[in-house]
Design a protein around this motif. Structure first.
Motif, PDB file in Angstrom:
ATOM      1  N   ALA A 115       0.867  -1.251   0.028  1.00  0.00           N
ATOM      2  CA  ALA A 115      -0.041   0.067   0.111  1.00  0.00           C
ATOM      3  C   ALA A 115       0.867   1.258  -0.047  1.00  0.00           C
ATOM      4  CB  ALA A 115      -1.043   0.026   1.037  1.00  0.00           C
ATOM      5  N   THR A 116       0.347   2.366  -0.500  1.00  0.00           N
ATOM      6  CA  THR A 116       0.986   3.836  -0.583  1.00  0.00           C
ATOM      7  C   THR A 116       0.027   4.601   0.076  1.00  0.00           C
ATOM      8  OG1 THR A 116       2.009   3.230  -2.520  1.00  0.00           O
ATOM      9  CG2 THR A 116       2.078   5.321  -1.834  1.00  0.00           C
ATOM     10  N   TYR A 117       0.631   5.344   1.161  1.00  0.00           N
ATOM     11  CA  TYR A 117      -0.130   6.301   2.028  1.00  0.00           C
ATOM     12  C   TYR A 117       0.310   7.788   1.518  1.00  0.00           C
ATOM     13  CZ  TYR A 117      -1.223   2.233   4.435  1.00  0.00           C
ATOM     14  OH  TYR A 117      -1.732   0.982   4.965  1.00  0.00           O
ATOM     15  N   ILE A 139      -5.392  11.583   4.477  1.00  0.00           N
ATOM     16  CA  ILE A 139      -4.508  10.600   3.904  1.00  0.00           C
ATOM     17  C   ILE A 139      -5.509   9.749   3.048  1.00  0.00           C
ATOM     18  CG2 ILE A 139      -3.372   8.719   4.924  1.00  0.00           C
ATOM     19  CD1 ILE A 139      -2.095  11.176   5.784  1.00  0.00           C
ATOM     20  N   ASP A 140      -4.854   9.473   1.634  1.00  0.00           N
ATOM     21  CA  ASP A 140      -5.229   8.668   0.846  1.00  0.00           C
ATOM     22  C   ASP A 140      -4.338   7.442   0.817  1.00  0.00           C
ATOM     23  OD1 ASP A 140      -7.168  10.422  -0.276  1.00  0.00           O
ATOM     24  OD2 ASP A 140      -5.618  11.645  -1.287  1.00  0.00           O
ATOM     25  N   THR A 141      -5.160   6.302   0.729  1.00  0.00           N
ATOM     26  CA  THR A 141      -4.455   4.815   0.714  1.00  0.00           C
ATOM     27  C   THR A 141      -4.703   4.186  -0.652  1.00  0.00           C
ATOM     28  OG1 THR A 141      -5.088   4.439   2.987  1.00  0.00           O
ATOM     29  CG2 THR A 141      -4.504   2.628   1.511  1.00  0.00           C
ATOM     30  N   ILE A 142      -3.595   3.937  -1.334  1.00  0.00           N
ATOM     31  CA  ILE A 142      -3.516   3.537  -2.727  1.00  0.00           C
ATOM     32  C   ILE A 142      -2.962   2.017  -2.992  1.00  0.00           C
ATOM     33  CG2 ILE A 142      -2.462   3.881  -5.295  1.00  0.00           C
ATOM     34  CD1 ILE A 142      -1.897   6.681  -3.982  1.00  0.00           C
ATOM     35  N   HIS A 143      -3.795   1.043  -3.262  1.00  0.00           N
ATOM     36  CA  HIS A 143      -3.491  -0.262  -3.184  1.00  0.00           C
ATOM     37  C   HIS A 143      -2.861  -0.473  -4.495  1.00  0.00           C
ATOM     38  CE1 HIS A 143      -4.924  -1.148   0.644  1.00  0.00           C
ATOM     39  NE2 HIS A 143      -6.005  -0.525   0.375  1.00  0.00           N
ATOM     40  N   PRO A 144      -1.949  -1.558  -4.763  1.00  0.00           N
ATOM     41  CA  PRO A 144      -1.470  -1.814  -6.162  1.00  0.00           C
ATOM     42  C   PRO A 144      -2.212  -2.156  -6.972  1.00  0.00           C
ATOM     43  CG  PRO A 144      -0.277  -3.181  -4.486  1.00  0.00           C
ATOM     44  CD  PRO A 144      -1.499  -2.460  -3.712  1.00  0.00           C
ATOM     45  N   THR A 145      -2.226  -1.991  -8.255  1.00  0.00           N
ATOM     46  CA  THR A 145      -3.047  -2.229  -9.187  1.00  0.00           C
ATOM     47  C   THR A 145      -3.433  -3.462  -9.847  1.00  0.00           C
ATOM     48  OG1 THR A 145      -1.522  -1.592 -11.174  1.00  0.00           O
ATOM     49  CG2 THR A 145      -2.951   0.312 -10.191  1.00  0.00           C
ATOM     50  N   ASN A 146      -2.563  -4.596  -9.419  1.00  0.00           N
ATOM     51  CA  ASN A 146      -2.580  -5.906  -9.745  1.00  0.00           C
ATOM     52  C   ASN A 146      -2.829  -6.855  -8.627  1.00  0.00           C
ATOM     53  OD1 ASN A 146      -1.826  -5.150 -12.389  1.00  0.00           O
ATOM     54  ND2 ASN A 146       0.453  -5.819 -12.068  1.00  0.00           N
ATOM     55  N   PRO A 147      -4.311  -6.714  -8.082  1.00  0.00           N
ATOM     56  CA  PRO A 147      -4.639  -7.378  -6.794  1.00  0.00           C
ATOM     57  C   PRO A 147      -4.374  -8.946  -7.152  1.00  0.00           C
ATOM     58  CG  PRO A 147      -6.385  -6.535  -7.965  1.00  0.00           C
ATOM     59  CD  PRO A 147      -5.352  -5.864  -8.593  1.00  0.00           C
ATOM     60  N   LYS A 148      -4.122  -9.581  -6.173  1.00  0.00           N
ATOM     61  CA  LYS A 148      -4.315 -11.021  -6.509  1.00  0.00           C
ATOM     62  C   LYS A 148      -5.479 -11.656  -6.514  1.00  0.00           C
ATOM     63  CE  LYS A 148       0.278 -11.734  -4.208  1.00  0.00           C
ATOM     64  NZ  LYS A 148       0.998 -12.842  -3.189  1.00  0.00           N
ATOM     65  N   ARG A 149      -5.605 -12.887  -7.407  1.00  0.00           N
ATOM     66  CA  ARG A 149      -6.897 -13.534  -7.434  1.00  0.00           C
ATOM     67  C   ARG A 149      -7.249 -14.295  -5.901  1.00  0.00           C
ATOM     68  NH1 ARG A 149      -5.978 -15.743 -13.353  1.00  0.00           N
ATOM     69  NH2 ARG A 149      -6.272 -13.684 -14.409  1.00  0.00           N
TER      70      ARG A 149
END
Length: 67
Positions: free
Chosen positions: A15-17, A33-43
């Motif tokens: 994650a990126t804050y 504060i914004d939370t950005i999760h990676p664009t390739n989430p796991k299945r």
């Protein structure tokens, strides 16, 4: 602007804050504060498998791990 990266034990970003200034109508400066999760989430099956494997598998283990 302030950014904080959250990584797992293998060094993969989870994650990126990001701190962003906000100027509301009353003139007081605040931040959010914004939370950005990676664009390739796991299945779902990959996330379930992660419970039983070391963090970052297979890149985080030595060649003799599976033997």
């Amino acid at each position: 602007m302030l950014q904080v990266l959250e990584c797992d034990e293998a060094g993969a970003v989870t994650a990126t804050y990001t701190q962003t200034p906000v100027s509301p109508s009353d003139g007081r400066e605040t931040t959010r504060i914004d939370t950005i999760h990676p664009t390739n989430p796991k299945r779902p099956w990959q996330r379930g498998l992660d419970v039983f494997l070391p963090a970052g598998y297979p890149h985080s283990v030595t060649d003799d791990y599976t033997s």
